[in-house]
Design a protein around this motif. Structure first.
Motif, PDB file in Angstrom:
ATOM      1  N   GLY A 103       0.832  -1.209   0.000  1.00  0.00           N
ATOM      2  CA  GLY A 103       0.000   0.000   0.000  1.00  0.00           C
ATOM      3  C   GLY A 103       0.864   1.255   0.000  1.00  0.00           C
ATOM      4  O   GLY A 103       2.073   1.195   0.241  1.00  0.00           O
ATOM      5  N   THR A 129      -8.178   4.231  -0.844  1.00  0.00           N
ATOM      6  CA  THR A 129      -7.973   2.790  -0.692  1.00  0.00           C
ATOM      7  C   THR A 129      -9.291   2.048  -0.941  1.00  0.00           C
ATOM      8  O   THR A 129      -9.513   0.966  -0.399  1.00  0.00           O
ATOM      9  N   ARG A 180      -9.292   0.991  -6.907  1.00  0.00           N
ATOM     10  CA  ARG A 180      -8.101   1.596  -6.287  1.00  0.00           C
ATOM     11  C   ARG A 180      -7.571   2.778  -7.089  1.00  0.00           C
ATOM     12  O   ARG A 180      -6.542   3.341  -6.756  1.00  0.00           O
TER      13      ARG A 180
END
Ligand SMILES: CC(C)(COP(=O)(O)OP(=O)(O)OC[C@H]1O[C@@H](n2cnc3c(N)ncnc32)[C@H](O)[C@@H]1OP(=O)(O)O)[C@@H](O)C(=O)NCCC(=O)NCCS
Length: 372
Positions: free
Chosen positions: A184, A274, A279
């Motif tokens: 991430g 997120t 995304r």
């Protein structure tokens, strides 16, 4: 295991993990005088030489001999730089703890050392999961853990114990099959400038202006989720929450400031970064201080944010493909910001935007694609 004979030496060519020696006592003692160390770890305060002697020459060796703790000295440029340890390990799951001295921080020593220790936990000791814990606010530690692939961060209120005082704690972990690389995005908040407007990180000193802006009648009318009345504590809490939103990849928030005086004029954020289903989307939200409205400041700010949001991640941007912006149909000032920036009105949800008096407005959704 025998100490030090059976302590594995682990290296990536830059950083080496090895058994502690009596020579490490002095630099370990000095490292533990550092206020940062004392703030974020459980070491005794004041930290005496005998604490270092006890830990390095008795507790660490017996940890190896009795299979309860596996601690390595971190060696960098031929010198002791800090310590990393693994603990517990029952059922193949254990915890990691670490520290390096102030003089080597910011050089990427700790991520290298942590990666070596975690790799060894999986490949040498058969663990399936390593847990990292830190007091909330220890961003240097969080960043090290993030770099090495720890993820799924949660906050446990009062979960940490700092010399008898409970503190909120972050917990994250990494599993044997995970890549030991960032999972991430951890967004930065770049300074962006145009037309006398500067976008920059929010600071504690902005709290008064944030309170005035968010407590204002029009902000309160359109942003129903805001606390009411909006206190200085609410403002401070909002500002304090921004670094965690960026670190978790969820949102980036800027203070919109006057480029000359640096005074806060408003706020603009890109959030929902997120989103589980898409995304590549982001939603833009904003509010303006009443004394800065009506001068197209927000339109300029949003224009800069769009460019940053559409820039690829490799080029320092947010890598977005689609941006959305939502407002009540009767909030013409806000709709105007979207239109001025080339957004397209794509939907009207009926009676979807609650007001504080119990009524509902229609909710407009605008969007903008990279291909527009
Ligand atoms: C945590 C610690 C081990 C980090 O070691 P390090 O070798 O400096 O790690 P790095 O070189 O990766 O640098 C830390 C990163 O955190 C960043 N960082 C530091 N303070 C930060 C803050 N307040 N907010 C955001 N990022 C911060 C640094 O900029 C750096 O990021 P970068 O390399 O991308 O620029 C070291 O700070 C330390 O020993 N602290 C005291 C002991 C401790 O806290 N141990 C962990 C207990 S859970």
């Amino acid at each position: 295991m025998r100490f030090p004979e059976d302590v594995p030496v682990l290296t990536d060519g830059v950083v080496t993990l090895r058994a502690h020696t009596a020579d490490d006592v002095e630099p370990a003692y000095r490292m533990c005088q550092d206020p940062v160390m004392q703030q974020w770890t459980t070491i005794p305060v004041p930290y005496l030489r005998e604490h270092a002697e006890l830990f390095l020459t008795e507790l660490i060796p017996s940890g190896w001999r009795e299979n309860t703790m596996w601690a390595w000295a971190i060696e960098y440029e031929g010198r002791y730089a800090g310590t990393v340890d693994l603990r517990d390990g029952d059922g193949g799951v254990g915890e990691v703890g670490f520290a390096v001295g102030p003089e080597v921080r910011g050089k990427g020593v700790m991520p290298r050392a942590l990666r070596l220790a975690v790799r060894h936990a999986f490949d040498g000791m058969g663990w399936t999961r390593v847990i990292w814990r830190a007091y909330v606010g220890n961003y240097a530690s969080r960043r090290v853990a993030w770099k090495v692939g720890f993820h799924g961060l949660v906050t446990i209120p009062g979960g940490g114990n700092s010399r008898g005082v409970r503190k909120d704690e972050w917990v994250a972990s990494v599993g044997r099959d995970d890549e030991l690389e960032p999972n991430g995005n951890w967004w930065t908040v770049p300074v962006l400038e145009n037309n006398g407007i500067r976008l920059r990180e929010l600071r504690e000193t902005d709290a008064q202006r944030v309170q005035e802006a968010c407590g204002d009648e029009r902000t309160q009318r359109w942003l129903t989720g805001m606390p009411s009345p909006y206190t200085l504590d609410d403002a401070a809490g909002f500002i304090a929450s921004r670094p965690a939103a960026a670190a978790s990849g969820e949102a980036v928030s800027w203070a919109i400031a006057d480029a000359a005086s640096d005074e806060l004029l408003g706020n603009v954020s890109v959030f929902d970064l997120t989103n589980r289903i898409d995304r590549t989307k982001g939603e833009i939200g904003y509010w303006m201080h009443p004394d800065a409205r009506g001068r197209k400041v927000m339109s300029t700010a949003v224009e800069m944010v769009i460019a940053h949001a559409f820039r690829p991640v490799e080029e320092g941007g947010l890598g977005r493909r689609r941006l959305v912006l939502k407002c009540a149909d009767v909030n013409t000032a806000s709709a105007h910001v979207a239109e001025l920036n080339g957004f397209t009105l794509v939907s009207t949800e009926r009676a979807a935007d609650p007001r504080r008096d119990g009524s509902y407005d229609n909710l407009l959704t605008f969007d903008l694609l990279t291909t527009d």
